[in-house]
Design a protein around this motif. Structure first.
Motif, PDB file in Angstrom:
ATOM      1  N   LYS A 260      -6.373   0.560  -0.719  1.00  0.00           N
ATOM      2  CA  LYS A 260      -6.928  -0.573   0.275  1.00  0.00           C
ATOM      3  C   LYS A 260      -7.551  -1.752  -0.492  1.00  0.00           C
ATOM      4  O   LYS A 260      -7.358  -2.709   0.177  1.00  0.00           O
ATOM      5  CB  LYS A 260      -7.736   0.398   1.525  1.00  0.00           C
ATOM      6  CG  LYS A 260      -6.946   1.247   2.125  1.00  0.00           C
ATOM      7  CD  LYS A 260      -7.684   1.919   3.075  1.00  0.00           C
ATOM      8  CE  LYS A 260      -7.021   3.003   3.875  1.00  0.00           C
ATOM      9  NZ  LYS A 260      -6.204   2.118   5.040  1.00  0.00           N
ATOM     10  N   ASP A 261      -8.324  -1.838  -1.223  1.00  0.00           N
ATOM     11  CA  ASP A 261      -9.117  -2.584  -2.013  1.00  0.00           C
ATOM     12  C   ASP A 261      -8.117  -3.708  -2.495  1.00  0.00           C
ATOM     13  O   ASP A 261      -8.330  -4.842  -2.562  1.00  0.00           O
ATOM     14  CB  ASP A 261     -10.340  -2.227  -2.761  1.00  0.00           C
ATOM     15  CG  ASP A 261     -11.295  -1.702  -1.907  1.00  0.00           C
ATOM     16  OD1 ASP A 261     -11.493  -1.728  -0.983  1.00  0.00           O
ATOM     17  OD2 ASP A 261     -12.264  -1.127  -2.853  1.00  0.00           O
TER      18      ASP A 261
ATOM     19  N   TYR B 175       0.413   4.335  -2.637  1.00  0.00           N
ATOM     20  CA  TYR B 175      -0.336   5.393  -2.096  1.00  0.00           C
ATOM     21  C   TYR B 175       0.695   6.692  -3.066  1.00  0.00           C
ATOM     22  O   TYR B 175       1.690   6.733  -3.228  1.00  0.00           O
ATOM     23  CB  TYR B 175      -0.098   6.095  -0.926  1.00  0.00           C
ATOM     24  CG  TYR B 175      -0.983   5.091   0.006  1.00  0.00           C
ATOM     25  CD1 TYR B 175      -2.375   4.675  -0.458  1.00  0.00           C
ATOM     26  CD2 TYR B 175      -0.788   4.556   1.022  1.00  0.00           C
ATOM     27  CE1 TYR B 175      -3.243   4.057   0.313  1.00  0.00           C
ATOM     28  CE2 TYR B 175      -1.475   3.851   1.830  1.00  0.00           C
ATOM     29  CZ  TYR B 175      -2.742   3.667   1.480  1.00  0.00           C
ATOM     30  OH  TYR B 175      -3.880   2.833   2.196  1.00  0.00           O
TER      31      TYR B 175
ATOM     32  N   HIS C  34     -10.473  10.082  -1.352  1.00  0.00           N
ATOM     33  CA  HIS C  34     -11.211   9.089  -0.875  1.00  0.00           C
ATOM     34  C   HIS C  34     -11.101   7.726  -1.980  1.00  0.00           C
ATOM     35  O   HIS C  34     -10.924   6.541  -1.323  1.00  0.00           O
ATOM     36  CB  HIS C  34     -12.649   9.277  -0.474  1.00  0.00           C
ATOM     37  CG  HIS C  34     -13.244   7.993   0.295  1.00  0.00           C
ATOM     38  ND1 HIS C  34     -13.916   6.993  -0.405  1.00  0.00           N
ATOM     39  CD2 HIS C  34     -13.216   7.453   1.590  1.00  0.00           C
ATOM     40  CE1 HIS C  34     -14.175   6.128   0.467  1.00  0.00           C
ATOM     41  NE2 HIS C  34     -13.907   6.441   1.478  1.00  0.00           N
ATOM     42  N   LYS C  35     -11.522   8.013  -3.182  1.00  0.00           N
ATOM     43  CA  LYS C  35     -11.481   6.785  -4.034  1.00  0.00           C
ATOM     44  C   LYS C  35     -10.049   6.344  -4.341  1.00  0.00           C
ATOM     45  O   LYS C  35      -9.986   5.137  -4.579  1.00  0.00           O
ATOM     46  CB  LYS C  35     -12.048   7.549  -5.502  1.00  0.00           C
ATOM     47  CG  LYS C  35     -13.588   7.758  -5.206  1.00  0.00           C
ATOM     48  CD  LYS C  35     -14.346   8.058  -6.624  1.00  0.00           C
ATOM     49  CE  LYS C  35     -14.234   9.650  -7.088  1.00  0.00           C
ATOM     50  NZ  LYS C  35     -14.925   9.648  -8.273  1.00  0.00           N
TER      51      LYS C  35
ATOM     52  N   LYS D  82      -9.241   4.237  -1.457  1.00  0.00           N
ATOM     53  CA  LYS D  82     -10.013   3.051  -1.139  1.00  0.00           C
ATOM     54  C   LYS D  82      -9.668   2.003  -2.206  1.00  0.00           C
ATOM     55  O   LYS D  82      -9.405   0.831  -2.060  1.00  0.00           O
ATOM     56  CB  LYS D  82     -11.601   3.228  -1.457  1.00  0.00           C
ATOM     57  CG  LYS D  82     -12.234   2.092  -1.396  1.00  0.00           C
ATOM     58  CD  LYS D  82     -13.731   2.639  -1.168  1.00  0.00           C
ATOM     59  CE  LYS D  82     -14.759   1.203  -0.947  1.00  0.00           C
ATOM     60  NZ  LYS D  82     -14.438   0.052  -1.187  1.00  0.00           N
TER      61      LYS D  82
ATOM     62  N   ARG E 252       0.793  -1.165   0.108  1.00  0.00           N
ATOM     63  CA  ARG E 252       0.030  -0.194   0.045  1.00  0.00           C
ATOM     64  C   ARG E 252       0.746   1.408   0.021  1.00  0.00           C
ATOM     65  O   ARG E 252       0.633   2.186  -0.757  1.00  0.00           O
ATOM     66  CB  ARG E 252      -1.063  -0.137   1.293  1.00  0.00           C
ATOM     67  CG  ARG E 252      -1.919  -0.962   1.084  1.00  0.00           C
ATOM     68  CD  ARG E 252      -2.826  -0.698   2.398  1.00  0.00           C
ATOM     69  NE  ARG E 252      -4.033  -1.477   2.450  1.00  0.00           N
ATOM     70  CZ  ARG E 252      -5.083  -1.692   3.488  1.00  0.00           C
ATOM     71  NH1 ARG E 252      -4.781  -1.200   4.615  1.00  0.00           N
ATOM     72  NH2 ARG E 252      -5.890  -2.495   3.405  1.00  0.00           N
TER      73      ARG E 252
ATOM     74  N   ALA F 222     -17.109  10.027   0.477  1.00  0.00           N
ATOM     75  CA  ALA F 222     -16.798   9.155  -0.264  1.00  0.00           C
ATOM     76  C   ALA F 222     -16.799   9.200  -1.851  1.00  0.00           C
ATOM     77  O   ALA F 222     -16.330   8.305  -2.627  1.00  0.00           O
ATOM     78  CB  ALA F 222     -17.676   7.526   0.051  1.00  0.00           C
TER      79      ALA F 222
ATOM     80  N   THR G 289      -5.689  -6.058   0.410  1.00  0.00           N
ATOM     81  CA  THR G 289      -6.664  -6.053   1.592  1.00  0.00           C
ATOM     82  C   THR G 289      -5.470  -6.721   2.601  1.00  0.00           C
ATOM     83  O   THR G 289      -4.550  -7.350   2.469  1.00  0.00           O
ATOM     84  CB  THR G 289      -7.531  -7.020   1.470  1.00  0.00           C
ATOM     85  OG1 THR G 289      -7.472  -8.326   1.107  1.00  0.00           O
ATOM     86  CG2 THR G 289      -8.536  -6.443   0.337  1.00  0.00           C
TER      87      THR G 289
END
Length: 115
Positions: free
Chosen positions: A110-111, A77, A103-104, A107, A73, A98, A114
């Protein structure tokens, strides 16, 4: 340490963390095994279990920092300046939820990686 990534892979990697200075050596420098470990400074020789357990602890720590979802991650980022810019634009667009770009983006990473 293993090249090219620096992951600890030998009890020598642990031994250098035990005491400072050149406190240990090898009776056979071409065969660096516990049986050939010698102590130069008069201190006690760590047990073989201490060495193998210490190496395992170093490896686990390295793995957590370099080969885990956290490190994957972190590598994906955007840098902080870009993230702050995204947040600024989301704020001015009234999208601090969201639906905002920051945020997108977070996310999506993160998705992808996991826990």
């Amino acid at each position: 340490m293993r090249l090219p990534d620096g992951r600890p892979d030998h009890i020598e990697d642990y031994l250098i963390t035990v005491r400072i200075g050149q406190w240990f050596g090898w009776s056979d420098s071409k065969n660096k095994i516990y049986a050939n470990l010698i102590v130069h400074d008069g201190g006690s020789k760590p047990s073989e279990a201490d060495c193998t357990n210490g190496l395992k602890t170093l490896q686990d720590s390295w793995d957590l920092e370099n080969d885990s979802y956290k490190s994957k991650r972190r590598a994906e980022y955007k840098n902080i300046a870009e993230q702050l810019d995204q947040l600024y634009h989301d704020m001015t667009a009234g999208k601090l939820d969201a639906t905002g770009e920051w945020h997108k983006a977070i996310k999506a990473v993160k998705d992808k990686y996991t826990k």
